[in-house]
Design a protein around this motif. Structure first.
Motif, PDB file in Angstrom:
ATOM      1  N   ASP A 165       0.644  -0.502   0.031  1.00 27.04           N
ATOM      2  CA  ASP A 165       0.057   0.073   0.347  1.00 27.04           C
ATOM      3  C   ASP A 165       0.937   1.062  -0.248  1.00 27.04           C
ATOM      4  O   ASP A 165       2.144   1.438  -0.322  1.00 27.04           O
ATOM      5  CB  ASP A 165      -1.053  -0.016   1.263  1.00 27.04           C
ATOM      6  N   GLY A 166       0.668   2.308   0.849  1.00 27.30           N
ATOM      7  CA  GLY A 166       1.357   3.670   0.560  1.00 27.30           C
ATOM      8  C   GLY A 166       1.567   3.778   2.198  1.00 27.30           C
ATOM      9  O   GLY A 166       2.652   5.275   2.300  1.00 27.30           O
ATOM     10  N   ASN A 167       1.522   3.104   2.859  1.00 22.44           N
ATOM     11  CA  ASN A 167       2.164   3.558   3.667  1.00 22.44           C
ATOM     12  C   ASN A 167       3.116   3.191   4.714  1.00 22.44           C
ATOM     13  O   ASN A 167       4.091   1.941   3.781  1.00 22.44           O
ATOM     14  CB  ASN A 167       1.461   2.468   4.923  1.00 22.44           C
ATOM     15  N   TRP A 168       4.320   4.098   4.361  1.00 21.47           N
ATOM     16  CA  TRP A 168       5.837   4.439   4.476  1.00 21.47           C
ATOM     17  C   TRP A 168       5.956   2.795   6.127  1.00 21.47           C
ATOM     18  O   TRP A 168       6.878   2.107   5.841  1.00 21.47           O
ATOM     19  CB  TRP A 168       6.595   5.337   5.543  1.00 21.47           C
ATOM     20  N   ASN A 169       5.156   2.736   7.044  1.00 19.37           N
ATOM     21  CA  ASN A 169       5.237   1.793   7.820  1.00 19.37           C
ATOM     22  C   ASN A 169       5.230   0.396   7.756  1.00 19.37           C
ATOM     23  O   ASN A 169       5.221  -0.025   9.117  1.00 19.37           O
ATOM     24  CB  ASN A 169       5.045   1.997   9.084  1.00 19.37           C
ATOM     25  N   VAL A 170       4.936  -0.087   6.728  1.00 16.32           N
ATOM     26  CA  VAL A 170       4.262  -1.090   7.114  1.00 16.32           C
ATOM     27  C   VAL A 170       5.349  -1.983   5.590  1.00 16.32           C
ATOM     28  O   VAL A 170       6.177  -1.687   4.782  1.00 16.32           O
ATOM     29  CB  VAL A 170       3.392  -1.062   5.355  1.00 16.32           C
ATOM     30  N   ASP A 171       5.756  -2.780   6.377  1.00 17.36           N
ATOM     31  CA  ASP A 171       7.466  -3.750   6.025  1.00 17.36           C
ATOM     32  C   ASP A 171       6.992  -4.577   4.587  1.00 17.36           C
ATOM     33  O   ASP A 171       7.977  -4.540   3.750  1.00 17.36           O
ATOM     34  CB  ASP A 171       8.057  -5.659   7.253  1.00 17.36           C
ATOM     35  N   GLY A 172       5.358  -4.736   4.397  1.00 19.12           N
ATOM     36  CA  GLY A 172       6.102  -5.075   3.336  1.00 19.12           C
ATOM     37  C   GLY A 172       6.466  -4.332   1.759  1.00 19.12           C
ATOM     38  O   GLY A 172       5.795  -4.722   0.830  1.00 19.12           O
ATOM     39  N   GLY A 225      12.459  -6.650   4.250  1.00 23.43           N
ATOM     40  CA  GLY A 225      11.843  -7.398   5.480  1.00 23.43           C
ATOM     41  C   GLY A 225      11.138  -6.279   6.619  1.00 23.43           C
ATOM     42  O   GLY A 225      10.733  -6.311   7.477  1.00 23.43           O
ATOM     43  N   SER A 226      11.937  -4.735   6.603  1.00 28.67           N
ATOM     44  CA  SER A 226      11.086  -3.626   7.356  1.00 28.67           C
ATOM     45  C   SER A 226      11.527  -2.418   6.987  1.00 28.67           C
ATOM     46  O   SER A 226      12.577  -2.111   6.208  1.00 28.67           O
ATOM     47  CB  SER A 226      11.878  -4.158   8.843  1.00 28.67           C
ATOM     48  N   PHE A 227      10.738  -1.673   7.445  1.00 31.40           N
ATOM     49  CA  PHE A 227      10.207  -0.506   6.633  1.00 31.40           C
ATOM     50  C   PHE A 227      11.841   0.477   7.127  1.00 31.40           C
ATOM     51  O   PHE A 227      12.654   0.195   8.387  1.00 31.40           O
ATOM     52  CB  PHE A 227       9.038   0.494   7.034  1.00 31.40           C
ATOM     53  N   ALA A 228      11.568   1.004   6.452  1.00 32.37           N
ATOM     54  CA  ALA A 228      12.771   2.204   6.227  1.00 32.37           C
ATOM     55  C   ALA A 228      12.964   3.149   7.622  1.00 32.37           C
ATOM     56  O   ALA A 228      12.100   3.575   7.684  1.00 32.37           O
ATOM     57  CB  ALA A 228      13.417   2.821   4.921  1.00 32.37           C
ATOM     58  N   LEU A 256       2.741   9.048   5.749  1.00 32.47           N
ATOM     59  CA  LEU A 256       4.016   8.510   7.139  1.00 32.47           C
ATOM     60  C   LEU A 256       3.131   7.852   7.757  1.00 32.47           C
ATOM     61  O   LEU A 256       3.786   7.057   9.484  1.00 32.47           O
ATOM     62  CB  LEU A 256       4.715   9.620   7.970  1.00 32.47           C
ATOM     63  N   ASN A 257       1.519   8.251   8.368  1.00 37.28           N
ATOM     64  CA  ASN A 257       0.928   7.413   8.809  1.00 37.28           C
ATOM     65  C   ASN A 257       0.549   6.929  10.171  1.00 37.28           C
ATOM     66  O   ASN A 257       0.714   6.051  10.677  1.00 37.28           O
ATOM     67  CB  ASN A 257       0.533   5.267   8.047  1.00 37.28           C
ATOM     68  N   ILE A 281       5.505  11.361  -3.961  1.00 35.83           N
ATOM     69  CA  ILE A 281       4.487  11.838  -3.758  1.00 35.83           C
ATOM     70  C   ILE A 281       4.589  11.693  -1.880  1.00 35.83           C
ATOM     71  O   ILE A 281       3.815  10.503  -1.179  1.00 35.83           O
ATOM     72  CB  ILE A 281       3.148  12.454  -3.456  1.00 35.83           C
ATOM     73  N   PHE A 282       5.089  12.668  -0.495  1.00 32.89           N
ATOM     74  CA  PHE A 282       4.925  12.283   0.693  1.00 32.89           C
ATOM     75  C   PHE A 282       3.961  13.433   1.870  1.00 32.89           C
ATOM     76  O   PHE A 282       4.452  14.087   1.508  1.00 32.89           O
ATOM     77  CB  PHE A 282       6.864  12.357   1.216  1.00 32.89           C
ATOM     78  N   ASN A 283       3.354  11.923   2.538  1.00 31.44           N
ATOM     79  CA  ASN A 283       1.967  13.104   2.990  1.00 31.44           C
ATOM     80  C   ASN A 283       2.662  13.139   4.460  1.00 31.44           C
ATOM     81  O   ASN A 283       2.899  11.656   5.218  1.00 31.44           O
ATOM     82  CB  ASN A 283       0.724  12.813   2.210  1.00 31.44           C
ATOM     83  N   ALA A 284       1.852  13.715   5.047  1.00 32.26           N
ATOM     84  CA  ALA A 284       2.270  12.980   6.626  1.00 32.26           C
ATOM     85  C   ALA A 284       1.607  12.380   7.008  1.00 32.26           C
ATOM     86  O   ALA A 284       1.901  11.197   8.324  1.00 32.26           O
ATOM     87  CB  ALA A 284       2.121  14.357   7.392  1.00 32.26           C
ATOM     88  N   GLY A 285       0.007  12.361   7.259  1.00 29.11           N
ATOM     89  CA  GLY A 285      -0.628  11.375   7.495  1.00 29.11           C
ATOM     90  C   GLY A 285      -0.396  11.678   8.931  1.00 29.11           C
ATOM     91  O   GLY A 285      -0.414   9.956   9.414  1.00 29.11           O
TER      92      GLY A 285
END
Length: 177
Positions: free
Chosen positions: A31-38, A43-46, A67-68, A87-91
Motif C-alpha cells: 500500500d502507500g504507508n511508509w511504516n508497512v514492512d511489505g 523485511g522491515s521499513f526504512a 507516514l501514517n 509524493i510524501f504526505n504526513a498522515g
C-alpha cells in the motif's frame, strides 16, 4: 595463541554492528504507508531502526506515500536512476532526515514532492544532481532542536524548491547554496 579467540570475537562484533541497521528500498507492493514492512525490501521499513537510508529506485505501484502516524527517522533518503515521481504526505506522522539526494544519473523528468515538513538538525544537505528532476520541499524544513542550529546546505545543479525553513524556539536555521 590466547589472543586469537579474542581477535576473532572482536572481528565478529565489528561485523555484527556493521549490519545492524539495514537500509531499505521502497517497492510499494502492499500500500502507500511508509511504516508497512511489505512495502520495503529487506523485511522491515526504512526508519524502523537507527542510521538507515531509504532508497527509491523504481516506479512503484503506490507512489503516494503516507507516514501514517509514524515517527520516521532516517539518515538519508536517496532517489536513484529509475525512480518514478513520489509524493510524501504526513498522515499524522513526522519525518526526520539528515540528507535528501537525487542522483546525477536520474534522467527522468520527475518531481519528488515532500508535503510533510522535514525535521532536521545540525549539518544537513539537500542535493539535486539531476538536470531534469525536481526536489520539492513543499512542507518546508523544521529545526525541532532546542540545542543545535540547523545548518542546511542545498547542493547540486538541479532545482530544489523549499516552502520555508523554521527554527525552534531557541535555535535557528541557516541555508547555504
Amino acid at each position: 595463541m590466547k589472543f586469537l579467540p579474542i581477535s576473532l570475537l572482536a572481528i565478529s562484533l565489528c561485523t555484527a554492528s556493521a549490519t545492524y541497521a539495514a537500509s531499505g528500498a521502497w517497492t510499494g507492493d502492499t500500500d502507500g504507508n511508509w511504516n508497512v514492512d511489505g512495502n520495503w525490501t529487506g523485511g522491515s521499513f526504512a526508519g524502523s531502526t537507527a542510521a538507515e537510508a531509504a532508497t527509491f529506485n523504481t516506479v512503484a505501484p503506490h507512489a503516494t506515500i503516507s507516514l501514517n502516524g509514524a515517527e520516521i527517522s532516517v539518515n538519508a533518503i536517496n532517489f536513484l536512476t529509475g525512480a518514478g515521481p513520489y509524493i510524501f504526505n504526513a498522515g499524522g506522522g513526522n519525518l526526520y532526515a539528515q540528507s535528501l539526494t537525487i542522483d546525477a544519473n536520474v534522467t527522468e523528468k520527475v518531481t519528488q514532492v515532500f508535503n510533510v515538513p522535514i525535521n532536521s538538525a545540525g549539518n544537513t544537505a539537500y542535493t539535486n544532481n539531476s538536470s531534469t528532476a525536481v526536489l520539492d520541499l513543499a512542507g518546508g524544513v523544521l529545526n525541532p532542536s532546542e540545542v543545535t542550529d540547523l545548518r542546511l546546505s542545498v547542493n547540486g545543479t538541479g532545482l530544489v524548491k523549499m516552502n520555508g525553513a523554521r527554527g525552534s524556539k531557541t535555535k535557528g536555521v541557516s541555508i547555504n547554496k
